[in-house]
Design a protein around this motif. Sequence first.
Motif, PDB file in Angstrom:
ATOM      1  N   HIS A  90       0.758  -1.263  -0.076  1.00 23.45           N
ATOM      2  CA  HIS A  90       0.019   0.022  -0.090  1.00 23.45           C
ATOM      3  C   HIS A  90       0.693   1.097   0.004  1.00 23.45           C
ATOM      4  N   HIS A  92       0.585   4.867   1.641  1.00 23.07           N
ATOM      5  CA  HIS A  92      -0.375   5.571   2.671  1.00 23.07           C
ATOM      6  C   HIS A  92      -1.260   6.601   2.170  1.00 23.07           C
ATOM      7  N   GLU A  99       7.071   5.203   7.776  1.00 21.64           N
ATOM      8  CA  GLU A  99       6.965   3.968   8.374  1.00 21.64           C
ATOM      9  C   GLU A  99       8.315   2.972   8.716  1.00 21.64           C
ATOM     10  N   HIS A 138       4.878  -0.064  -0.306  1.00 20.00           N
ATOM     11  CA  HIS A 138       5.708  -0.913   0.579  1.00 20.00           C
ATOM     12  C   HIS A 138       5.057  -2.336   0.600  1.00 20.00           C
TER      13      HIS A 138
HETATM   14 ZN    ZN Z   1       2.231   1.490   5.673  1.00 18.10          ZN
END
Ligand code: ZN
Length: 184
Positions: A90, A92, A99, A138
């Motif tokens: 996904h 964000h 992250e 990612h």
């Molecule tokens: Zn993420």
Amino acid sequence: MECSKAKVQIDTSTGKLTGEDVSKSTHQLKHLQGIFEDQAAYEAMNPETIVYEVEMHDKETLGTEGGLLFGTSYIYPGKVGKEYFMTKGHFHQKRNRAEYYWGIQGHGVLLFMSETGEVTAEEVLPGSLHYIQGYTAHRLVNIGEDVLAVGACWPSDAGHDYADILERGFSKKVRERNGVPFIE
Ligand code: ZN
Ligand code: M6P
């Protein structure tokens, strides 16, 4: 002054979370329609097969600015056709949110994809630390024979945007070729 016990525990050797505000989600093949490239191989497999699970410490409500979420992803070993089991992946929803991922158990690949589709990859091993910048999709891929356990910590207002990935996928795949994983 009293010192209370932590409300949550993490088994640092496996990533397993227990205690308050811990939840778990299970992602079976039937939930991953359109993620793997080989549709015939996908349909030939048991739809109940668990591809990955995520344990989460979700003390903060999703969307709370300033908060953090913490989780462990477990990607099981396996393949759909030649493609290794992996997470959906996904961006964000709030694109600038970053992250951390870190390897706990197993052997994997972390794919990063920019908004313009450039893909880079890092090897995930116990102790590897991965900083995922904002504006970067990612996805975790298990290229090993055992479960791949990966820790994660991200802002609670980051949100998940899967639509983009469902539409165009990642521009690189991790496939088995002559018995070894290949990113191509
Ligand atoms: Zn993420
Ligand atoms: C990590 C975090 C979660 C994510 C999970 C599974 O634990 O990044 O936010 O939901 O991996 O990945 P995905 O949502 O891409 O299936």
